[in-house]
Design a protein around this motif. Structure first.
Motif, PDB file in Angstrom:
ATOM      1  N   GLY A  24       0.788  -1.220   0.000  1.00  0.00           N
ATOM      2  CA  GLY A  24       0.000   0.000   0.000  1.00  0.00           C
ATOM      3  C   GLY A  24       0.821   1.272   0.000  1.00  0.00           C
ATOM      4  N   CYS A  25       2.095   1.184  -0.378  1.00  0.00           N
ATOM      5  CA  CYS A  25       2.938   2.382  -0.409  1.00  0.00           C
ATOM      6  C   CYS A  25       2.826   3.063  -1.776  1.00  0.00           C
ATOM      7  N   ASP A  26       3.484   4.207  -1.930  1.00  0.00           N
ATOM      8  CA  ASP A  26       3.365   5.008  -3.151  1.00  0.00           C
ATOM      9  C   ASP A  26       4.488   4.745  -4.142  1.00  0.00           C
ATOM     10  N   LEU A  27       5.610   4.280  -3.657  1.00  0.00           N
ATOM     11  CA  LEU A  27       6.793   4.073  -4.498  1.00  0.00           C
ATOM     12  C   LEU A  27       7.640   2.975  -3.884  1.00  0.00           C
ATOM     13  N   ILE A  28       8.148   2.085  -4.733  1.00  0.00           N
ATOM     14  CA  ILE A  28       9.109   1.076  -4.294  1.00  0.00           C
ATOM     15  C   ILE A  28      10.425   1.318  -5.017  1.00  0.00           C
TER      16      ILE A  28
END
Length: 423
Positions: free
Chosen positions: A364-368
């Motif tokens: 559920g994060c915005d950037l990996i």
């Protein structure tokens, strides 16, 4: 960014001029049209043909070209754009801008424009620190000129090192995008402003922001002398914390056990285990940006023994493992006090992009930020090859020193958060 946006790129005469070719390519990828002026000194490093080919139209070089003046005069050239960008901004160009000289196409366009100007200084460290350059830079900042860089590091001259390296294309692109997004005149809080020793102050791209970074491994106790861990050195996470501080942010670094010093200008919280790291992270919230670079151990022993386990010949001791808390997912899925931007790291040995894309959706994060740690000496080393994975696609970066990865990533992140005014 709107495809109708355009810049006028003025390329000065420095070895860093070659970076402008990469900058033009990146601008084109973002839908930002580029016209270019190449100074006579700049032609010693790149050619009008290479610049014009990448930009998609001819490169302007001569103030007294009758053909160019009949087609588009230098006044129209400097005003039919949204932003002027000078890169590399040499000591000579900076001096001309500060004193209002106009004796070639570049300096004339700069003096004739009614648009904002962003410069990326590049020169020898002693030239950058010279009182004359400091005076000129102070005047330009007073005039409202935007500045990105310079960075510190090794110079083209053998044995020379220090402040004066031109900002990387990713940093300049981030500063351009923030300038184009900031419509209000007179607001100058963008980019990584160059440090003027003993001179004017600085305002970074992340000024007024709180950035939370995790770094290093965690140690999960088996008994008082043994633990489960991994090979993470913390170099990348610590470099990210330092880069965020250099960009003007207030930084909280939550660090597992590492053998490197704390970054300067950063509040560092030292922890051992994953549970301690989660507690420290939650105590540090709220934050505007959270970057989870720590290599947290996935498992811990269910029942660590209070005394050292002894090898007594009766066989292997039972070690029941249980999962550690998922710090990235916990923060990314928060209903309250969730950072505006949550960045995770994915260290993989195979199927790097696919695993990172799955992790992005799952956590559920915005950037990996994904990197391949297969092979000897990769994890814990001084370089990194990363891929920026978002829901919109993948951006592949070349192998870079971890400090440079940190600088570029912070410039990229600064372009993802809304411009903050009044700081």
């Amino acid at each position: 960014m709107s495809a109708s946006r355009s810049i006028l790129l003025i390329i000065g005469g420095g070895i860093a001029a070659y970076k402008c070719l990469e900058l033009i390519r990146r601008l084109k990828d973002r839908g930002i049209a580029t016209r270019a002026i190449l100074t006579k000194a700049g032609e010693e490093f790149v050619t009008p043909l290479s610049v014009g080919t990448l930009a998609g139209e001819r490169c302007f070089t001569d103030l007294f070209s009758l053909t160019d003046e009949a087609d588009i005069g230098h006044i129209a050239l400097s005003r039919s754009t949204d932003l002027l960008v000078v890169a590399p901004a040499t000591a000579d160009l900076i001096a001309k801008m500060a004193t209002g000289l106009a004796n070639d196409l570049a300096s004339t366009a700069l003096l004739a424009t009614d648009k904002r100007v962003l410069i990326a200084p590049a020169m020898n460290p002693r030239m950058w620190q010279h009182p004359a350059t400091r005076r000129n830079m102070a005047q330009l900042e007073k005039d409202g000129v935007l500045v990105v860089g310079p960075n510190s590091g090794a110079m083209a001259e053998r044995g020379e090192s220090g402040p004066g390296r031109m900002a990387e294309p990713a940093e300049i692109l981030a500063a351009i995008e923030r300038a184009l997004a900031d419509e209000a005149p007179g607001q100058r809080a963008i980019g990584f402003l160059g440090r003027l020793p003993g001179g004017a102050g600085e305002q970074g791209a992340l000024a007024g922001r709180h950035v939370l970074v995790t770094s290093g491994p965690t140690h999960e106790a088996i008994d008082p002398v043994r633990y489960i861990a991994n090979r993470s050195s913390g170099k990348q996470g610590h470099a990210l914390a330092a880069a965020a501080a250099a960009a003007g942010a207030r930084v909280t670094l939550v660090s597992g056990p590492v053998a490197i010093p704390d970054p300067e200008g950063v509040e560092t919280v030292h922890v051992e285990s994953a549970r301690e790291m989660l507690a420290a992270v939650e105590a540090a919230l709220p934050a505007d940006i959270a970057i989870f670079a720590a290599a947290v151990a996935d498992w811990r022993v269910a029942d660590a023994t209070p005394e050292k386990m002894k090898k007594d010949g009766s066989g292997l001791p039972p070690l029941a493992l249980i999962e550690n808390p998922d710090i990235l997912a916990t923060v990314a899925h928060r209903q309250s006090a969730r950072p505006a931007l949550v960045v995770g790291f994915a260290a993989e040995t195979q199927n790097v992009i696919a695993y990172a894309q799955a992790k992005l959706a799952r956590k559920g994060c915005d950037l990996i930020v994904a990197n391949d740690v297969g092979g000897t000496g990769v994890m814990g080393g001084d370089a990194n090859t990363v891929h920026l994975v978002t829901r919109d696609g993948v951006e592949n970066w070349p192998t870079l020193a971890k400090q440079e990865v940190a600088t570029r990533l912070m410039a990229h992140i600064a372009g993802l958060v809304p411009v903050r005014t009044g700081v």
